[in-house]
Design a protein around this motif. Structure first.
Motif, PDB file in Angstrom:
ATOM      1  N   SER A   1       0.427  -0.865  -0.005  1.00 20.39           N
ATOM      2  CA  SER A   1       0.287  -0.040  -0.218  1.00 20.39           C
ATOM      3  C   SER A   1       0.785   1.051   0.150  1.00 20.39           C
ATOM      4  O   SER A   1       1.813   1.059  -0.001  1.00 20.39           O
ATOM      5  CB  SER A   1      -0.748  -0.330   0.996  1.00 20.39           C
ATOM      6  OG  SER A   1      -0.287   0.139   2.498  1.00 20.39           O
ATOM      7  N   SER A   2       0.171   2.803  -0.410  1.00 22.89           N
ATOM      8  CA  SER A   2       1.371   3.413  -0.396  1.00 22.89           C
ATOM      9  C   SER A   2       1.766   3.795   0.834  1.00 22.89           C
ATOM     10  O   SER A   2       2.538   4.729   1.723  1.00 22.89           O
ATOM     11  CB  SER A   2      -0.445   4.453  -0.446  1.00 22.89           C
ATOM     12  OG  SER A   2      -1.035   4.751  -0.363  1.00 22.89           O
ATOM     13  N   GLU A   3       1.173   3.580   2.149  1.00 20.13           N
ATOM     14  CA  GLU A   3       1.109   3.652   3.375  1.00 20.13           C
ATOM     15  C   GLU A   3       2.814   2.973   3.908  1.00 20.13           C
ATOM     16  O   GLU A   3       3.335   3.644   4.468  1.00 20.13           O
ATOM     17  CB  GLU A   3       0.357   3.633   4.829  1.00 20.13           C
ATOM     18  CG  GLU A   3      -0.866   4.382   4.498  1.00 20.13           C
ATOM     19  CD  GLU A   3      -2.173   4.111   3.585  1.00 20.13           C
ATOM     20  OE1 GLU A   3      -2.416   3.172   3.193  1.00 20.13           O
ATOM     21  OE2 GLU A   3      -2.906   4.522   2.918  1.00 20.13           O
ATOM     22  N   GLU A   4       2.495   1.744   2.816  1.00 22.81           N
ATOM     23  CA  GLU A   4       3.632   0.864   3.597  1.00 22.81           C
ATOM     24  C   GLU A   4       5.064   1.751   2.995  1.00 22.81           C
ATOM     25  O   GLU A   4       5.794   1.055   3.656  1.00 22.81           O
ATOM     26  CB  GLU A   4       3.336  -1.072   3.329  1.00 22.81           C
ATOM     27  CG  GLU A   4       2.061  -0.869   3.874  1.00 22.81           C
ATOM     28  CD  GLU A   4       1.303  -2.816   3.485  1.00 22.81           C
ATOM     29  OE1 GLU A   4       2.079  -3.714   4.335  1.00 22.81           O
ATOM     30  OE2 GLU A   4       1.328  -2.673   2.174  1.00 22.81           O
TER      31      GLU A   4
ATOM     32  N   ASP B   1       5.675   4.524   2.154  1.00 21.25           N
ATOM     33  CA  ASP B   1       5.838   5.743   2.557  1.00 21.25           C
ATOM     34  C   ASP B   1       6.491   5.436   4.059  1.00 21.25           C
ATOM     35  O   ASP B   1       7.302   6.318   3.985  1.00 21.25           O
ATOM     36  CB  ASP B   1       4.217   6.446   3.338  1.00 21.25           C
ATOM     37  CG  ASP B   1       4.179   7.076   1.655  1.00 21.25           C
ATOM     38  OD1 ASP B   1       4.642   7.393   0.816  1.00 21.25           O
ATOM     39  OD2 ASP B   1       3.111   7.831   2.327  1.00 21.25           O
ATOM     40  N   ALA B   2       6.523   4.325   4.143  1.00 18.83           N
ATOM     41  CA  ALA B   2       7.069   3.470   5.504  1.00 18.83           C
ATOM     42  C   ALA B   2       8.418   3.346   5.199  1.00 18.83           C
ATOM     43  O   ALA B   2       9.738   3.538   6.033  1.00 18.83           O
ATOM     44  CB  ALA B   2       6.723   2.247   6.543  1.00 18.83           C
TER      45      ALA B   2
END
Length: 109
Positions: free
Chosen positions: A20-23, A25-26
């Motif tokens: 995902s985009s959140e993963e 970003d991390a």
């Protein structure tokens, strides 16, 4: 033109698991703890490049989705500025370019 980072987790011979985009970003904020040897780097990158034909449909789908999101953003702006009579189109240039390959491994793997 637009650059969109995408990432996946390799699971042996199984299909890659797209993050995902959140993963993503991390991952982009991760601090390196160590480096792997040149031989392992070469082997891993060659394996990923060898998987490119299997990755291509997903990469092109992601590029198409990105283009659709961009078009929708243009439509929202045009609607707000009441310039709806302007005709515009967003098309991804396929196949999408691979600009870089980065490998993230957990420490101790």
């Amino acid at each position: 033109e637009e650059v969109q980072p995408v990432a996946f987790q390799r699971n042996g011979s199984a299909s890659p698991v797209w993050l995902s985009s959140e993963e993503i970003d991390a991952l982009l904020l991760a601090k390196p703890a160590a480096n792997v040897g040149a031989e392992e780097q070469t082997a891993e990158i060659q394996a990923i490049l060898g998987d490119e034909p299997r990755l291509r449909p997903a990469l092109d789908r992601l590029a198409t989705e990105c283009g659709e999101e961009l078009l929708e953003a243009h439509r929202r702006v045009r609607k707000l500025t009441q310039k709806g009579r302007v005709r515009y189109e967003v098309r991804p240039e396929l196949p999408a370019d691979l600009l870089g390959i980065y490998m993230f491994l957990p420490v101790g793997s």
